[in-house]
Motif scaffolding. Structure first.
Motif, short mmCIF file in Angstrom:
data_model
loop_
_atom_site.label_atom_id
_atom_site.label_comp_id
_atom_site.label_asym_id
_atom_site.label_seq_id
_atom_site.Cartn_x
_atom_site.Cartn_y
_atom_site.Cartn_z
N VAL A 1 0.86 -1.18 0.00
CA VAL A 1 0.00 0.00 0.00
C VAL A 1 0.90 1.24 0.00
CG1 VAL A 1 -1.95 -1.12 1.15
CG2 VAL A 1 -0.19 -0.01 2.53
N ASN A 2 0.31 2.39 -0.38
CA ASN A 2 1.11 3.59 -0.57
C ASN A 2 1.13 4.53 0.63
OD1 ASN A 2 -1.57 4.40 -0.85
ND2 ASN A 2 -1.44 4.44 -3.08
N THR A 3 0.18 4.37 1.54
CA THR A 3 0.14 5.22 2.73
C THR A 3 -0.33 4.40 3.93
OG1 THR A 3 -2.16 5.88 2.27
CG2 THR A 3 -0.41 7.35 1.46
N ARG A 4 -0.01 4.92 5.11
CA ARG A 4 -0.54 4.29 6.32
C ARG A 4 -2.06 4.41 6.34
NH1 ARG A 4 3.87 7.13 8.07
NH2 ARG A 4 2.60 8.85 8.85
N ALA A 5 -2.59 5.48 5.74
CA ALA A 5 -4.05 5.66 5.70
C ALA A 5 -4.71 4.51 4.95
CB ALA A 5 -4.38 7.00 5.03
N THR A 6 -4.11 4.08 3.83
CA THR A 6 -4.68 2.96 3.09
C THR A 6 -4.56 1.68 3.90
OG1 THR A 6 -4.08 4.01 0.99
CG2 THR A 6 -4.56 1.66 0.93
N MET A 7 -3.46 1.50 4.62
CA MET A 7 -3.30 0.31 5.45
C MET A 7 -4.36 0.28 6.55
SD MET A 7 0.06 -1.22 7.40
CE MET A 7 0.21 0.10 8.59
N VAL A 8 -4.66 1.43 7.12
CA VAL A 8 -5.70 1.49 8.15
C VAL A 8 -7.05 1.06 7.58
CG1 VAL A 8 -7.06 3.08 9.58
CG2 VAL A 8 -4.56 3.22 9.58
N GLU A 9 -7.38 1.56 6.39
CA GLU A 9 -8.65 1.19 5.76
C GLU A 9 -8.69 -0.31 5.45
OE1 GLU A 9 -11.26 2.91 5.52
OE2 GLU A 9 -10.53 4.94 5.90
N LEU A 10 -7.58 -0.86 4.97
CA LEU A 10 -7.54 -2.29 4.67
C LEU A 10 -7.69 -3.12 5.94
CD1 LEU A 10 -7.08 -4.59 2.65
CD2 LEU A 10 -4.61 -4.30 3.00
N THR A 11 -7.03 -2.69 7.00
CA THR A 11 -7.13 -3.41 8.27
C THR A 11 -8.55 -3.37 8.81
OG1 THR A 11 -4.82 -2.83 8.76
CG2 THR A 11 -6.18 -3.56 10.60
N LYS A 12 -9.20 -2.21 8.71
CA LYS A 12 -10.60 -2.09 9.14
C LYS A 12 -11.50 -3.03 8.35
CE LYS A 12 -10.62 2.78 10.59
NZ LYS A 12 -11.17 4.13 10.23
N PHE A 13 -11.30 -3.06 7.04
CA PHE A 13 -12.12 -3.91 6.17
C PHE A 13 -11.95 -5.37 6.56
CE2 PHE A 13 -12.87 -6.59 2.53
CZ PHE A 13 -13.98 -6.05 1.91
N PRO B 1 -6.87 11.96 5.40
CA PRO B 1 -5.67 11.32 5.98
C PRO B 1 -4.49 11.21 5.03
CG PRO B 1 -7.63 10.18 6.71
CD PRO B 1 -8.09 11.18 5.69
N SER B 2 -4.72 10.87 3.77
CA SER B 2 -3.59 10.70 2.86
C SER B 2 -2.84 12.00 2.65
CB SER B 2 -4.06 10.13 1.51
OG SER B 2 -5.00 10.99 0.90
#
Length: 407
Positions: free
Chosen positions: A162-174, A328-329
């Motif tokens: 992933v390109n940002t921690r923000a995207t990682m957070v969304e993926l983890t939530k999902f 966030p990004s």
């Protein structure tokens, strides 16, 4: 990392064939092609039909893709029939890594069947979860396909980039919400394009016709679609034109036409007075963008959602101030420099643009901070990716966990 791997180049082939302007995902595919070409076999696929090229044919294809030129189509037409005919659909990869740097077809069950039968360890670059977090900004079909991609990654992937921690957070939530396992994830920021100014003879559309001292202008960059929120900018400029009259600053929107762009152009055409102050550039090249960035009072990014936001990085590299949505990004990649505003507060955007058009302490603050901006580079990106991929290739615990998930 020196071991052989498979790299999916499907999107690179499609873009080179159509000659459309590069998006952020396209630039990532180009960077991955350049970085891995010496050790990768190329993979092309279309709706479940997959071909794995030999190293020799892969070398030829990489050469064409990374330096496409005007003769790309004729070269591909000569190359493809024999190359594809002698390329197997399935191999025994013996645990080899397969990297998909775009979003190509990993929503399809047949894709994951191919990965499993070819004995590969799949790594997917997930650029965002926007169709799932903001479904109103896209079509039902796009939501369905992206849902399939994210589920496919979580159920079958050996790793996710992933390109940002923000995207990682969304993926983890999902993953947590749906009680799905999360494969190893790494965050690797993206480098902005090294935009070089176009000469006056090479560009007769963009910066050469703007004098930023006499005519202050603002720039917006990105595909012309609903998600980019250009409708809000048109409303702001309508109010500014009414208030400022002939002294109203200009707005230049640069981007290729995307889904639902017709509604934006209809709004634009319905307000003839906007044509004095707002123009669209749907065919601008990188050199044109560089020219425009250097003279702009600020880059405007009111987009509702972004997985990353390469124009922000590129603007800061050119020492161009940025006014952007407070998401966030942008908080992450802007390094504290951009002015971040809520897009629901159009009055705040109007006031900020009005101040930036002339002299403003906030704009001066950004310019003074530009020297502290550390632009991401592809060298640093792959300094993160290469050892991480090596660990995936050699970590048998990852393989065991993935087998447990799939069973």
């Amino acid at each position: 990392m020196s071991s052989e791997l498979l790299l999916d180049v499907t999107r690179l082939v499609a873009r080179s064939w159509t000659k459309r302007s590069a998006t952020g995902i396209d630039r990532v595919c180009e960077a991955y092609g350049s970085h891995f070409r010496e050790r990768a076999r190329a993979v092309v696929q279309h709706r479940g039909v997959v071909k794995v090229l030999s190293r020799r044919d892969s070398d030829k294809l990489f050469e064409m893709l990374l330096q496409p030129g005007e003769s790309f189509r004729s070269k591909v037409l000569r190359f493809a029939p024999l190359a594809l005919a002698r390329s197997p659909s399935r191999i025994d990869g013996n645990g080899m890594l397969y990297i998909n740097p775009s979003h190509t077809d990993f929503d399809l069950p047949t894709h994951h069947e191919w990965v499993a039968k070819s004995n590969l360890r799949s790594v997917y670059f997930l650029h965002d979860l926007i169709p799932l977090t903001h479904p109103r900004l896209t079509s039902a079909h796009a939501v369905k396909r992206h849902l399939g991609r994210v589920r496919g990654l979580l159920r079958h992937g050996y790793g996710a980039i992933v390109n940002t921690r923000a995207t990682m957070v969304e993926l983890t939530k999902f993953a947590s919400k749906r009680r799905l396992g999360l494969p190893p994830v790494t965050v690797a920021p993206l480098a902005g394009a090294e935009l070089q100014r176009a000469s006056a003879s090479a560009s007769n559309r963009a910066a050469p016709c703007i004098n930023d001292e006499a005519e202050p202008y603002f720039l917006a960059i990105g595909t012309i679609e609903q998600r980019k929120n250009y409708g809000m900018l048109l409303r702001v400029w309508e109010r500014m034109a009414s208030e400022y009259g002939a002294s109203c600053p200009k707005l230049i929107i640069v981007g290729q036409e995307g889904p639902q762009s017709s509604a934006i152009f209809e709004t634009y055409r319905a307000k003839p007075e906007l044509s004095r102050f707002v123009r669209f550039e749907t065919g601008a090249r990188d050199g044109d963008v560089a020219n425009l960035l250097e003279g702009a009072r600020a880059l405007l990014m009111p987009t509702h959602a972004e997985g990353y936001g390469l124009p922000v990085v590129e603007a800061l590299q050119h020492r161009t101030p940025v006014i952007a949505n407070n998401i966030p990004s942008f908080q992450e990649i802007g390094q504290g420099i951009p002015m971040l505003l809520d897009v629901e507060d159009e009055g705040a955007w109007k006031r900020a643009i009005g101040r930036f058009a002339f002299t403003d302490h906030e704009r001066d603050r950004q310019i003074n901070m530009m020297g502290h901006f550390v632009p991401p580079t592809w060298q640093n990106h792959f300094a993160i990716i290469d050892p991480w991929l090596e660990s995936l290739a050699n970590d048998e615990q990852v393989a065991i966990k993935r087998m447990q998930v799939e069973c």
